[in-house]
Write a protein that holds these residues in place. Structure first.
Motif, PDB file in Angstrom:
ATOM      1  N   VAL A 105      -5.619  17.356  11.494  1.00  0.00           N
ATOM      2  CA  VAL A 105      -4.289  17.750  11.018  1.00  0.00           C
ATOM      3  C   VAL A 105      -3.544  16.531  10.499  1.00  0.00           C
ATOM      4  CG1 VAL A 105      -2.074  18.741  11.648  1.00  0.00           C
ATOM      5  CG2 VAL A 105      -4.164  19.681  12.623  1.00  0.00           C
ATOM      6  N   ASN A 106      -3.018  16.652   9.278  1.00  0.00           N
ATOM      7  CA  ASN A 106      -2.123  15.641   8.713  1.00  0.00           C
ATOM      8  C   ASN A 106      -0.711  16.212   8.728  1.00  0.00           C
ATOM      9  OD1 ASN A 106      -4.349  14.034   8.120  1.00  0.00           O
ATOM     10  ND2 ASN A 106      -4.566  14.873   6.061  1.00  0.00           N
ATOM     11  N   MET A 107       0.216  15.542   9.419  1.00  0.00           N
ATOM     12  CA  MET A 107       1.579  16.060   9.504  1.00  0.00           C
ATOM     13  C   MET A 107       2.426  15.511   8.367  1.00  0.00           C
ATOM     14  SD  MET A 107       4.277  15.893  12.672  1.00  0.00           S
ATOM     15  CE  MET A 107       3.105  16.711  13.758  1.00  0.00           C
ATOM     16  N   LEU A 108       3.197  16.398   7.760  1.00  0.00           N
ATOM     17  CA  LEU A 108       4.057  16.019   6.643  1.00  0.00           C
ATOM     18  C   LEU A 108       5.457  16.563   6.917  1.00  0.00           C
ATOM     19  CD1 LEU A 108       4.337  14.831   3.770  1.00  0.00           C
ATOM     20  CD2 LEU A 108       3.668  17.074   2.885  1.00  0.00           C
ATOM     21  N   ILE A 109       6.414  15.687   7.197  1.00  0.00           N
ATOM     22  CA  ILE A 109       7.790  16.096   7.423  1.00  0.00           C
ATOM     23  C   ILE A 109       8.532  15.949   6.104  1.00  0.00           C
ATOM     24  CG2 ILE A 109       9.910  15.670   8.724  1.00  0.00           C
ATOM     25  CD1 ILE A 109       8.218  14.567  10.968  1.00  0.00           C
ATOM     26  N   ALA A 110       8.959  17.071   5.546  1.00  0.00           N
ATOM     27  CA  ALA A 110       9.576  17.069   4.217  1.00  0.00           C
ATOM     28  C   ALA A 110      10.731  18.059   4.209  1.00  0.00           C
ATOM     29  CB  ALA A 110       8.544  17.440   3.154  1.00  0.00           C
ATOM     30  N   SER A 111      11.957  17.562   4.395  1.00  0.00           N
ATOM     31  CA  SER A 111      13.117  18.457   4.431  1.00  0.00           C
ATOM     32  C   SER A 111      13.398  19.060   3.063  1.00  0.00           C
ATOM     33  CB  SER A 111      14.358  17.705   4.935  1.00  0.00           C
ATOM     34  OG  SER A 111      14.635  16.604   4.104  1.00  0.00           O
ATOM     35  N   ASP A 112      13.001  18.381   2.015  1.00  0.00           N
ATOM     36  CA  ASP A 112      13.028  18.937   0.662  1.00  0.00           C
ATOM     37  C   ASP A 112      11.995  18.158  -0.145  1.00  0.00           C
ATOM     38  OD1 ASP A 112      14.168  16.536  -0.575  1.00  0.00           O
ATOM     39  OD2 ASP A 112      16.045  17.115   0.374  1.00  0.00           O
ATOM     40  N   ASP A 113      11.789  18.540  -1.356  1.00  0.00           N
ATOM     41  CA  ASP A 113      10.781  17.852  -2.175  1.00  0.00           C
ATOM     42  C   ASP A 113      11.319  17.689  -3.586  1.00  0.00           C
ATOM     43  OD1 ASP A 113       8.280  16.619  -2.463  1.00  0.00           O
ATOM     44  OD2 ASP A 113       7.432  18.405  -3.381  1.00  0.00           O
ATOM     45  N   ALA A 114      12.493  17.060  -3.656  1.00  0.00           N
ATOM     46  CA  ALA A 114      13.177  16.928  -4.947  1.00  0.00           C
ATOM     47  C   ALA A 114      12.345  16.166  -5.964  1.00  0.00           C
ATOM     48  CB  ALA A 114      14.532  16.241  -4.734  1.00  0.00           C
ATOM     49  N   ASP A 115      11.581  15.167  -5.505  1.00  0.00           N
ATOM     50  CA  ASP A 115      10.787  14.381  -6.450  1.00  0.00           C
ATOM     51  C   ASP A 115       9.364  14.904  -6.610  1.00  0.00           C
ATOM     52  OD1 ASP A 115       9.759  13.703  -4.003  1.00  0.00           O
ATOM     53  OD2 ASP A 115      10.125  11.552  -4.164  1.00  0.00           O
ATOM     54  N   GLY A 116       9.032  16.009  -5.894  1.00  0.00           N
ATOM     55  CA  GLY A 116       7.717  16.624  -6.056  1.00  0.00           C
ATOM     56  C   GLY A 116       6.584  15.897  -5.368  1.00  0.00           C
ATOM     57  N   LYS A 117       6.900  14.887  -4.533  1.00  0.00           N
ATOM     58  CA  LYS A 117       5.848  14.087  -3.899  1.00  0.00           C
ATOM     59  C   LYS A 117       4.985  14.917  -2.967  1.00  0.00           C
ATOM     60  CE  LYS A 117       7.141  10.967  -0.937  1.00  0.00           C
ATOM     61  NZ  LYS A 117       7.710   9.706  -0.391  1.00  0.00           N
ATOM     62  N   ALA A 118       5.628  15.768  -2.152  1.00  0.00           N
ATOM     63  CA  ALA A 118       4.863  16.586  -1.209  1.00  0.00           C
ATOM     64  C   ALA A 118       3.963  17.569  -1.941  1.00  0.00           C
ATOM     65  CB  ALA A 118       5.805  17.340  -0.283  1.00  0.00           C
ATOM     66  N   VAL A 119       4.490  18.190  -2.998  1.00  0.00           N
ATOM     67  CA  VAL A 119       3.685  19.145  -3.769  1.00  0.00           C
ATOM     68  C   VAL A 119       2.491  18.446  -4.403  1.00  0.00           C
ATOM     69  CG1 VAL A 119       3.658  20.587  -5.840  1.00  0.00           C
ATOM     70  CG2 VAL A 119       5.518  20.804  -4.210  1.00  0.00           C
TER      71      VAL A 119
END
Length: 337
Positions: A105-119
């Protein structure tokens, strides 16, 4: 002698155009999904061979086209994730199931993704699937991820699509039974501290509260948003107490907010269970960290985490699995109501 120009690597869009299918269909084939028709599968495989297409997935084994990695996405602020016992139970359940599999499991804490990095990360081929442990109706960026890899949501997505998988608890029933519990003990003036209006769990628990009151021919004494935080619960309770006579009973949509409400009650010389009946929601460690111990609606958070992980593993293995799973709630009686 004329030298032919060097051609760049084929893109997934070129494969889709050659095969006559959508980009998402190519992604499903590349990721080993079974949700593709035989004709489309053959067309995509032919196009991949003709174009010599190789997905950009540095961490993958090219033979298996799998990373054996799953992303756990937490669309929340870091302080809320680490401060709410609900998330600890969810993560424990997920980890229990995943640790017994071949996946990590890779955990990703992302309250928003305004810059598209998480996507970009989630769509890059770095993971085989994703679990979203909490989300808001504004978290539409996960829809772009679900077009490429399987996504299992914890809680009903705000914009539910037929293809979505989610594991939820019966929040409407929980809110209704909590309110009925207070009514059955003779309390008529009832207030509630709810969660944010952009979260389906909060919306459903509030709906249950209103349903129970309407069935009894009553209106709420007060409805205040506590933001699912301890500080928010305290502030919401202060607002309720500032408008006049305290309610007889209080339904709080999370134990953490209820703990905050206790603080505000104490500031006004009031005691839960003596001056006002209080019932929470979660049955987390916060329910037993207060005095008197909190009567609450138990939601099976550990089991929810286990189910979410199991559903995703079934999808990745090509096994049939339900798109919608709803888990029951129950009241745990203590001293506050």
């Amino acid at each position: 002698m004329e030298v032919a120009p060097v051609r760049g690597a084929a893109t997934i869009e070129e494969v889709a155009a050659r095969a006559g299918v959508s980009r998402s269909t190519v992604s499903r084939v590349v990721n080993g999904s079974t949700a593709v028709s035989p004709a489309a599968l053959e067309a995509v495989q032919r196009a991949i061979a003709e174009l010599d297409y190789v997905p950009n997935r540095a961490a993958r084994s090219l033979a298996s086209r799998q990373t054996r990695a799953i992303a756990l996405v937490i669309p929340e602020q870091t302080d809320r994730f680490f401060g709410d016992p609900f998330f600890a139970a969810i993560v424990a359940g997920i980890s229990e199931v995943i640790s017994a599999s071949d996946y990590v499991v890779n955990m990703l804490i992302a309250s928003d993704d305004a810059d598209g990095k998480a996507v970009r990360y989630l769509r890059s081929g770095s993971v085989d699937g994703a679990i979203v442990a909490s989300h808001h109706t504004s978290d539409t960026f996960m829809e772009r991820v679900a077009d490429v890899v399987p996504v299992v949501y914890g809680g009903r997505p705000g914009r539910l699509r037929p293809s979505d998988w989610f594991v939820d608890v019966d929040n409407v029933h929980g809110g209704r039974t909590a309110t009925e519990y207070l009514l059955a003990r003779g309390h008529r003036r009832l207030a509630t501290i709810c969660g944010p209006s952009d979260m389906t769990a909060s919306i459903d628990r509030l709906q249950g509260f209103h349903d129970a009151l309407a069935a009894a021919g009553l209106r709420p004494a007060a409805v205040e948003d506590g933001d699912f935080t301890e500080e928010g619960g305290a502030d919401a309770m202060r607002r309720i107490l500032a408008v006049g006579e305290p309610p007889e009973g209080l339904f709080v949509a999370s134990d953490l907010m209820a703990r905050g409400a206790y603080t505000a009650l104490q500031e006004h010389g009031l005691v839960a269970g003596r001056d006002i009946a209080v019932i929470g929601f979660d049955d987390s460690s916060a329910a037993t960290s207060v005095t008197p111990a909190l009567t609450t609606v138990r939601q099976p958070s550990l089991a929810q985490g286990r189910h979410m992980a199991s559903v995703l593993l079934d999808i990745l293995a090509g096994r049939p699995t339900a798109h919608r799973t709803i888990l029951p709630t129950e009241i745990v009686e203590r001293a506050s109501a």
